[in-house]
Design a protein around this motif. Sequence first.
Motif, PDB file in Angstrom:
ATOM      1  N   UNK A 231       1.115  -1.026   0.147  1.00 18.89           N
ATOM      2  CA  UNK A 231      -0.266   0.062   0.363  1.00 18.89           C
ATOM      3  C   UNK A 231       0.454   1.472   0.010  1.00 18.89           C
ATOM      4  N   UNK A 232       1.797   1.359  -0.752  1.00 19.08           N
ATOM      5  CA  UNK A 232       2.821   2.598  -1.497  1.00 19.08           C
ATOM      6  C   UNK A 232       2.414   3.148  -1.666  1.00 19.08           C
ATOM      7  N   UNK A 233       3.040   4.136  -1.940  1.00 20.14           N
ATOM      8  CA  UNK A 233       2.864   5.362  -3.667  1.00 20.14           C
ATOM      9  C   UNK A 233       4.074   5.491  -3.466  1.00 20.14           C
ATOM     10  N   UNK A 234       3.682   5.852  -4.946  1.00 17.86           N
ATOM     11  CA  UNK A 234       5.330   5.924  -5.953  1.00 17.86           C
ATOM     12  C   UNK A 234       6.381   6.572  -5.092  1.00 17.86           C
ATOM     13  N   UNK A 235       6.057   7.938  -4.967  1.00 20.64           N
ATOM     14  CA  UNK A 235       6.966   8.630  -4.018  1.00 20.64           C
ATOM     15  C   UNK A 235       7.811   7.789  -2.094  1.00 20.64           C
ATOM     16  N   UNK A 236       6.626   6.902  -1.630  1.00 16.68           N
ATOM     17  CA  UNK A 236       7.391   6.224  -0.683  1.00 16.68           C
ATOM     18  C   UNK A 236       8.089   5.389  -0.999  1.00 16.68           C
ATOM     19  N   UNK A 237       7.767   4.515  -2.839  1.00 15.01           N
ATOM     20  CA  UNK A 237       8.860   3.885  -2.580  1.00 15.01           C
ATOM     21  C   UNK A 237      10.226   4.374  -3.415  1.00 15.01           C
ATOM     22  N   UNK A 238       9.789   5.405  -3.397  1.00 13.87           N
ATOM     23  CA  UNK A 238      11.052   6.193  -3.828  1.00 13.87           C
ATOM     24  C   UNK A 238      12.189   6.179  -2.410  1.00 13.87           C
ATOM     25  N   UNK A 239      11.944   6.476  -1.617  1.00 10.51           N
ATOM     26  CA  UNK A 239      12.392   6.420  -0.314  1.00 10.51           C
ATOM     27  C   UNK A 239      12.723   5.287   0.464  1.00 10.51           C
ATOM     28  N   UNK A 240      12.029   3.862   0.437  1.00  9.30           N
ATOM     29  CA  UNK A 240      12.149   2.734   0.527  1.00  9.30           C
ATOM     30  C   UNK A 240      13.969   2.481  -0.725  1.00  9.30           C
ATOM     31  N   UNK A 241      13.491   2.677  -1.923  1.00  8.81           N
ATOM     32  CA  UNK A 241      14.829   2.144  -2.435  1.00  8.81           C
ATOM     33  C   UNK A 241      15.239   3.340  -1.684  1.00  8.81           C
ATOM     34  N   UNK A 242      16.098   4.521  -1.904  1.00 10.07           N
ATOM     35  CA  UNK A 242      16.903   4.903  -0.770  1.00 10.07           C
ATOM     36  C   UNK A 242      17.298   4.064   0.439  1.00 10.07           C
ATOM     37  N   UNK A 243      16.355   4.074   1.148  1.00 10.48           N
ATOM     38  CA  UNK A 243      17.114   3.455   1.866  1.00 10.48           C
ATOM     39  C   UNK A 243      17.863   1.948   2.188  1.00 10.48           C
ATOM     40  N   UNK A 244      17.023   0.698   0.718  1.00 15.10           N
ATOM     41  CA  UNK A 244      17.933  -0.428   0.137  1.00 15.10           C
ATOM     42  C   UNK A 244      19.219   0.120  -0.271  1.00 15.10           C
ATOM     43  N   UNK A 245      19.348   1.335  -0.847  1.00 14.27           N
ATOM     44  CA  UNK A 245      20.285   1.351  -1.549  1.00 14.27           C
ATOM     45  C   UNK A 245      21.526   1.510  -0.428  1.00 14.27           C
ATOM     46  N   UNK A 246      20.863   2.990   0.808  1.00 15.48           N
ATOM     47  CA  UNK A 246      22.424   3.000   1.666  1.00 15.48           C
ATOM     48  C   UNK A 246      22.559   1.563   2.414  1.00 15.48           C
ATOM     49  N   UNK A 247      21.443   1.334   2.173  1.00 20.68           N
ATOM     50  CA  UNK A 247      22.451  -0.168   3.705  1.00 20.68           C
ATOM     51  C   UNK A 247      23.123  -1.025   2.577  1.00 20.68           C
ATOM     52  N   UNK A 248      23.231  -1.060   0.933  1.00 20.17           N
ATOM     53  CA  UNK A 248      23.467  -2.470   0.413  1.00 20.17           C
ATOM     54  C   UNK A 248      24.839  -1.705  -0.083  1.00 20.17           C
ATOM     55  N   UNK A 249      25.040  -0.207   0.168  1.00 21.94           N
ATOM     56  CA  UNK A 249      26.730   0.164   0.252  1.00 21.94           C
ATOM     57  C   UNK A 249      27.352  -0.328   0.855  1.00 21.94           C
ATOM     58  N   UNK A 250      27.098  -0.194   1.955  1.00 22.61           N
ATOM     59  CA  UNK A 250      27.329  -1.168   3.690  1.00 22.61           C
ATOM     60  C   UNK A 250      27.738  -2.589   3.405  1.00 22.61           C
TER      61      UNK A 250
END
Length: 388
Positions: A231-250
């Motif tokens: 139930x997330x909108x597109x803006x929330x999805x972009x935030x989730x991708x951001x979180x996904x990527x931050x953790x991924x760098x580590x």
Amino acid sequence: MKKYAYIGCLGFIAVITTEFGVIGILPQIAEHYHISIDRAGMLLSAFALVIALTGPFMTLFVLGFDRKKIMITAISIFLLTGIISSFSPPFWLLMLVRILPAFLQPVYIATALSVAVSKGDKKNENELMSIVFSGVAIAMVSTVPFATWLASKLSWEYSFVIQSIVSLIALFVVYFFLQNMPVREKKSYGSQLKILKQPTFIISTAMNFFMISAWFSTYSYFAEYLNKAKGMDNTMVSYMLLLFGIVGIIANRVSGKMLNKNITNTTALFLSGTILIPIFLYFSGTNTIAVMFVIALWGFLYSPSFLNASTYMISSAPNSLEFANSLATSFGNMGITLGTTIGGWIIATKGVQYTPWLTLVFGILAFTMIIIRRYLEKRSTPLQNKIV
């Protein structure tokens, strides 16, 4: 010297932004062209299929070419793709320009890795490779979510504008900061192809294939899954991708250091996510905090998958780095094709909420390959001792 690894990393950001930048905008593309989400997913699966079918052959073909010229040519094609795609061409043309750079993607990756390790110590080889592969996670934390966010605020075409800008920057850096690197001694095709006869390499290839299939069964439809199942909108999805990527760098840096100590155990540890994440996604429901926790863990366990797969395969063929890595890229993208295709079929017939269970099934198959390889290695060790 880490300079060459970081240059390769920047180019990798451009490559990954082009390949995976469409993941966050697939629903918008489907709506714009009035097509189903699984057909829109072909923009990802077709790209991956071309890589799977042509990667090793293209890599063998360019073995004797100057490595700098190879990297410049590959990134130039990615730049051209982004520019044309940003003008929202007919779907058939969008598909065509998506496919063109796929022919050179594995060539770029294999060349960038070869350049990175050529100037470093052998003992730090996996860490240098992890710097190049960190381009995947950096793209996930920067260009991919930003392009998705911009597309949610403006239109999906702006996602391709971002891809073009990143490719242009990478092209500039490679052209001005990487020295010419002609190949002094071209390896024979026969010396490269002999790894195809090694059972451990074949099993390692299968592990790569199933692992990437597992992750991309759900990850290819990341936006669609969070839209419909959480139930997330597109803006929330972009935030989730951001979180996904931050953790991924580590995760990429952690994985790179762990691989220097034990390749098999490191690969198995991160592969465990294909089992755990589907279960956690199911029990998290629509609780936003719980979903954020699962996505963070998902990003950590998923992000080093390409690095782990390549290192795992190369470890069984250490004298054929470029060809082995091109096969890792090829079969990895074959896994993307299979995962995306079957995931799309599951969405069309059952619903997007069922795709994580497909991830679990492929994950179990990947673990099976690791067990088989360990068995083969243990069986071969006594034979080698007897010969000695």
